[in-house]
Design a protein around this motif. Sequence first.
Motif, PDB file in Angstrom:
ATOM      1  N   GLY A  21       0.793  -1.225   0.000  1.00 12.60           N
ATOM      2  CA  GLY A  21       0.000   0.000   0.000  1.00 12.60           C
ATOM      3  C   GLY A  21       0.817   1.261   0.000  1.00 12.60           C
ATOM      4  O   GLY A  21       0.267   2.359   0.174  1.00 12.60           O
ATOM      5  N   LEU A  22       2.133   1.155  -0.208  1.00 15.03           N
ATOM      6  CA  LEU A  22       2.995   2.338  -0.188  1.00 15.03           C
ATOM      7  C   LEU A  22       3.098   2.893  -1.600  1.00 15.03           C
ATOM      8  O   LEU A  22       3.775   2.328  -2.467  1.00 15.03           O
ATOM      9  N   ILE A  23       2.395   3.980  -1.860  1.00 19.31           N
ATOM     10  CA  ILE A  23       2.325   4.568  -3.190  1.00 19.31           C
ATOM     11  C   ILE A  23       2.895   5.976  -3.139  1.00 19.31           C
ATOM     12  O   ILE A  23       2.476   6.794  -2.320  1.00 19.31           O
ATOM     13  N   ALA A  76      -9.276   9.031  -1.586  1.00 17.12           N
ATOM     14  CA  ALA A  76      -8.423   7.864  -1.783  1.00 17.12           C
ATOM     15  C   ALA A  76      -8.804   6.809  -0.771  1.00 17.12           C
ATOM     16  O   ALA A  76      -8.223   6.733   0.306  1.00 17.12           O
ATOM     17  N   PRO A  77      -9.784   6.000  -1.073  1.00 22.07           N
ATOM     18  CA  PRO A  77     -10.204   4.986  -0.118  1.00 22.07           C
ATOM     19  C   PRO A  77      -9.149   3.916   0.048  1.00 22.07           C
ATOM     20  O   PRO A  77      -8.233   3.781  -0.756  1.00 22.07           O
ATOM     21  N   GLY A  78      -9.315   3.161   1.134  1.00 24.65           N
ATOM     22  CA  GLY A  78      -8.400   2.070   1.369  1.00 24.65           C
ATOM     23  C   GLY A  78      -7.182   2.517   2.147  1.00 24.65           C
ATOM     24  O   GLY A  78      -7.163   3.528   2.841  1.00 24.65           O
ATOM     25  N   LEU A  79      -6.099   1.738   2.025  1.00 24.86           N
ATOM     26  CA  LEU A  79      -4.896   1.952   2.815  1.00 24.86           C
ATOM     27  C   LEU A  79      -4.226   3.282   2.494  1.00 24.86           C
ATOM     28  O   LEU A  79      -3.755   3.988   3.394  1.00 24.86           O
ATOM     29  N   VAL A  80      -4.203   3.664   1.225  1.00 23.46           N
ATOM     30  CA  VAL A  80      -3.537   4.914   0.853  1.00 23.46           C
ATOM     31  C   VAL A  80      -4.238   6.102   1.490  1.00 23.46           C
ATOM     32  O   VAL A  80      -3.609   7.006   2.044  1.00 23.46           O
ATOM     33  N   GLY A  81      -5.548   6.100   1.404  1.00 23.88           N
ATOM     34  CA  GLY A  81      -6.294   7.196   2.029  1.00 23.88           C
ATOM     35  C   GLY A  81      -6.121   7.211   3.538  1.00 23.88           C
ATOM     36  O   GLY A  81      -6.021   8.277   4.164  1.00 23.88           O
ATOM     37  N   LYS A 122     -12.141  14.994  21.024  1.00 22.72           N
ATOM     38  CA  LYS A 122     -12.943  14.055  20.240  1.00 22.72           C
ATOM     39  C   LYS A 122     -12.042  13.097  19.490  1.00 22.72           C
ATOM     40  O   LYS A 122     -10.907  13.414  19.142  1.00 22.72           O
ATOM     41  N   LEU A 123     -12.587  11.913  19.245  1.00 20.92           N
ATOM     42  CA  LEU A 123     -11.890  10.933  18.406  1.00 20.92           C
ATOM     43  C   LEU A 123     -12.214  11.206  16.950  1.00 20.92           C
ATOM     44  O   LEU A 123     -13.318  11.630  16.606  1.00 20.92           O
ATOM     45  N   THR A 124     -11.239  10.957  16.099  1.00 19.07           N
ATOM     46  CA  THR A 124     -11.487  11.142  14.672  1.00 19.07           C
ATOM     47  C   THR A 124     -12.448  10.080  14.153  1.00 19.07           C
ATOM     48  O   THR A 124     -12.625   9.020  14.769  1.00 19.07           O
ATOM     49  N   GLU A 125     -13.090  10.370  13.048  1.00 19.65           N
ATOM     50  CA  GLU A 125     -14.083   9.444  12.511  1.00 19.65           C
ATOM     51  C   GLU A 125     -13.461   8.118  12.094  1.00 19.65           C
ATOM     52  O   GLU A 125     -14.124   7.087  12.096  1.00 19.65           O
ATOM     53  N   GLU A 126     -12.169   8.154  11.726  1.00 20.75           N
ATOM     54  CA  GLU A 126     -11.510   6.945  11.223  1.00 20.75           C
ATOM     55  C   GLU A 126     -10.797   6.166  12.322  1.00 20.75           C
ATOM     56  O   GLU A 126      -9.848   5.424  12.064  1.00 20.75           O
ATOM     57  N   VAL A 127     -11.263   6.327  13.588  1.00 17.59           N
ATOM     58  CA  VAL A 127     -10.536   5.730  14.690  1.00 17.59           C
ATOM     59  C   VAL A 127     -10.448   4.214  14.566  1.00 17.59           C
ATOM     60  O   VAL A 127      -9.394   3.612  14.843  1.00 17.59           O
ATOM     61  N   GLU A 128     -11.530   3.573  14.155  1.00 16.39           N
ATOM     62  CA  GLU A 128     -11.495   2.113  14.041  1.00 16.39           C
ATOM     63  C   GLU A 128     -10.504   1.676  12.975  1.00 16.39           C
ATOM     64  O   GLU A 128      -9.747   0.702  13.155  1.00 16.39           O
ATOM     65  N   GLU A 129     -10.515   2.372  11.823  1.00 15.19           N
ATOM     66  CA  GLU A 129      -9.574   2.022  10.752  1.00 15.19           C
ATOM     67  C   GLU A 129      -8.131   2.274  11.192  1.00 15.19           C
ATOM     68  O   GLU A 129      -7.223   1.491  10.871  1.00 15.19           O
ATOM     69  N   ILE A 130      -7.920   3.366  11.956  1.00 18.63           N
ATOM     70  CA  ILE A 130      -6.564   3.670  12.422  1.00 18.63           C
ATOM     71  C   ILE A 130      -6.062   2.581  13.363  1.00 18.63           C
ATOM     72  O   ILE A 130      -4.924   2.102  13.232  1.00 18.63           O
TER      73      ILE A 130
END
Length: 1101
Positions: free
Chosen positions: A217-219, A253-258, A428-436
């Motif tokens: 995922g390193l782009i 950029a969805p996925g790992l890159v985003g 506050k926690l960011t919206e992407e906390v679970e993904e992080i």
Amino acid sequence: MEEENAIDLLQRYRRDRRVLLDFILSGSLIKKVVIPPGAVTLDDVDLDQVSVDYVLNCAKKSEMLELSEAIREYHDHTGLPQMSDTGSVGEFYLVTDPESSGSPPKRPPPPVPISAVPPIAVSTPPHAFPPSSIASNLSRSESLDSAQERELTVDDIEDFDDDDDISTVEGLRAKRTLNDASDLAVKLPSFSTGITDDDLRETAYEILLACAGATGGLIVPSKEKKKDKRSSSLIKKLGRSKTGSVVSQSQNAPGLVGLLETMRVQLEISEAMDIRTKQGLLNALVGKAGKRMDTLLVPLELLCCVARTEFSDKKAFIRWQKRQLKVLEEGLVNHPVVGFGEPGRKTNELRILLAKIEESEFLPSSSGELQRTECLRSLREIAIPLAERPARGDLTGEICHWADGYQFNVRLYEKLLLSVFDMLDEGKLTEEVEEILELLKSTWRVFGISETIHHTCYAWVLFRQYVITKEHGILLHALEQLNKIPLMEQRGQQERLHLKSLRSKVEGERDMSFLQAFLTPILRWTDKQLGDYHQHFSEGSAIMEKIVAVAMITRRLLLEEPDATMQSLPISDRDQIEIYITSSIKHAFTRTNQVVERVDMSHEHPLALLAEELKKLLKKDSSIFMPVLQQRHPQATVVSASLVHKLYGHKLKHFLENAEHLSEDVISVFPAAESLEQFIMALITSACHEENAEILLRKLNLYQIETKSGTLVLRWVNSQLGRILGWVERVAQQEHWDPISIQQRHAGSIVEVYRIVEETVDQFFGLKVPMRFSELNSLFRGIDNALQVYANLVVDDLASKEDLIPPVPVLTRYSKEVGIKAFVKKELFETRVPERQETRPREISVLTTPILCVQLNTLYYAASHLNKLEDNIWQQWTNKSLQEKLIRKSIDDKSKKDTFDGSRKVINAAMERICEYTGTKIIFCDLRVPFIDNLYKPSVSGSRVDVLIEPLDTELSQLCDIVVEPLRDRIVTSLLQASLDGLLRVILDGGPSRVFFPGDAKFLEEDLEVLKEFFISGGDGLPRGVVENQVARVRFVIKLHGYETRELIEDLKSASGLEVQGGKGKLGADSKTLLRVLCHRSDTEASQFLKKQFKIPKSSA
């Protein structure tokens, strides 16, 4: 339902897409598949980030498929709308929602600028399209303050320094008051190299990129894409979504890159550094086929693969290189997970090489570059074998152990965990906390992180953030993480051994395990807060309840640590709660006492004010804090209330010892102290069962306010009663016995007596100090005694009844010639001394009838107001008891009635004496001449009772005019009794001048009837029955006068014999009465009998 269907459809689409790509890549459709750098097999590649169009084109053209290019193609075209070129005209599918985008613009599009590079407008004209959240945020920004629209070109943006972007974002952070969290610092040793938090944060991001690169995922964006991204980076960082969080790059950029782009923004890493790091890591894998990117020695590879020319100036490069060298030293020398076999030699070699690399930058370019290259080569030869040695049972080359030394790795992991917080609002926690968090799991191999370590570190990070921001939501997340930390019995054998090996030693602290290092600061902070919960949680108990839960969970985890020093902690949660209560109550008591001492005490004593404030404290305690603490300590209220009672008792003790009289301070302090004690006892009683409450109340060292107060009140009562007694004696002696008015026919002295008594009673109940019934009883006795003294003083001037009645004449028998005096038998009767006959009435002072009537009215006033006074005292006592809520023994009605029993008896006796005295005085003094001296002289027929009616009526009228109505019958009855006594005196002891014949009995009976009817007065006087009862004794004597002499003599003889045995004669009379009747009988037979039997001399008359 529509959202659930859309999610199911999306998951099905992603699954089908993966199956299709996996089929194409594993089959013969593709000539050759090139794995992207950092990945080893297809399993490491995230197929969701592979462009299907690129794969299909390669399959059509039978070309080699480079997955890195397919991933790049996917991300480069993600933000563009989908296009269908099947028709004659190209069709585009909008990625925006038409409903939320608004209506299309009414004007034509603006012309294309002449300049080659289009400017980027920071602010958008409002008439072009509805303002976006970005524009609204920019308008609120204080850092972008411009009077007119200003445009930035891409070249301008490229010239920004790395720190400029971060400083701009700092200007838009939520204006939140941040609190000091220094007490929560982890108990880990400091870094000897002086590595900073920024160094750790940047290094952590580099490791994260290496771990992400292992999945392909390193782009690195192309040059054109790089410019586009950099030109919009500032606006993207300033943009905010509707919920207030940072706009995620994953939208484009969805996925790992985003997600990596989101992490870059969250960790405040500049794009230039991001690109340098990604390119360096990719370059490091060149020629290392089959090696995963997360097994690289990242700082060393970056030092080798990132050139000096990629930095804007030499100073930035030196700063970057110095950080990498520090990280290598910390990871390999200071905190290695695998120790050195020969610690001295290799440690020195590594440090010498690191110093030479740093030194090379200050040498001439040619020699400096040569030295740097040689040192890096030597460093690789030493560091790589050392970092790749196995640990915890892993295979050689499986992982690179350079950053999983305990103290170093958790610091790096902490910096990654900090990315879960919204950079514009730390609360506050960011919206992407679970993904992080899911992404951070990829770093666990490098950092040597287990689930227990992760949950512990994450809980500490969250709790520290709560302390900084005081945001309730963050606290809930921290509590959730603490609950996820497994207990000792829930951990596997290998993990228990691993955690046991993680030890750290900080100067001034004992040797600590991993859990102790992270949880001890939390426990200390919660203990400090809960040790004074009155101050820290004064606004409510919701936060306190969670903090108590944090403290209890942390204690339970630390108690399991195999450390002897932990034995000093209380064994149970209940014991710890009791410690919190004790500590907080003491702090609150001290603060309250200090506040009270600073208040102006001119109106109230400090101890009284302190008692009131402590009562408020306990009320707040029981309503806010106790419901939380009672969940873990059922008797928390008892502990709290008992301690307050004890602390206040210490302050009160000296005051009680020095209280000698009822001063203003005593009157102020005693009620407040008693009220506080009663409130505390009520709290304890309400907090437990009645049986337990009695036991607990007995353990209290009661203030004994009632006892001390009772002593002082008794002193006061005695002094007041002495004053009342002196006043009573004075007003009684000065009284002239004149009626106050026609309506108020009593004397003024009794009014004054009651006034001073009532004032004393009001002062008694106005003391407002705790009292027992004994003090009230003392007051009753004192007032009772004063009224008795007054009643006795009223009748002290009255002579006795005997002094008013003239002496009885000497008995003689009837004779026509003058007889001689003779002695009579002493056994049968007594003779009076003749010389007192005329002297006694003249020597005594006889009060007038009006004075006697006023005295009688006064005593009646005293008796009638006694009930009113008594009722008033009991009513005030009842009210006082209810107000003070005291538990007193019930007082029966008998004791209430007997309170003034002595006064009632004395007053009634005095009234009876005055009535008797008044009647006797009227008959035997005022009417002595017509009644006692002249009635029935010289014969019954010559002087009848009729002559007495008029003077009797005059006297009776005077009595009735002055005496109050309720006493009239009583005083008239006394006059009736005195009149009958006078009549008996005349017919039995009338002297030698009075003689009666049997025939006179008829006239005597008639006179008795006249007297009787006079007092009955046709029904307006005394009741007939009362008069009849009084007259009966006189009628009996008159009846004896009607008997013949012979009958009287016979009866006297029989009576004389029977009287020895206590009997009477046939006629029912005693011998003395019969003797007197015979002495007044005008009969020779009677005279001879008396001479022969009793030696009675003849009358001289």
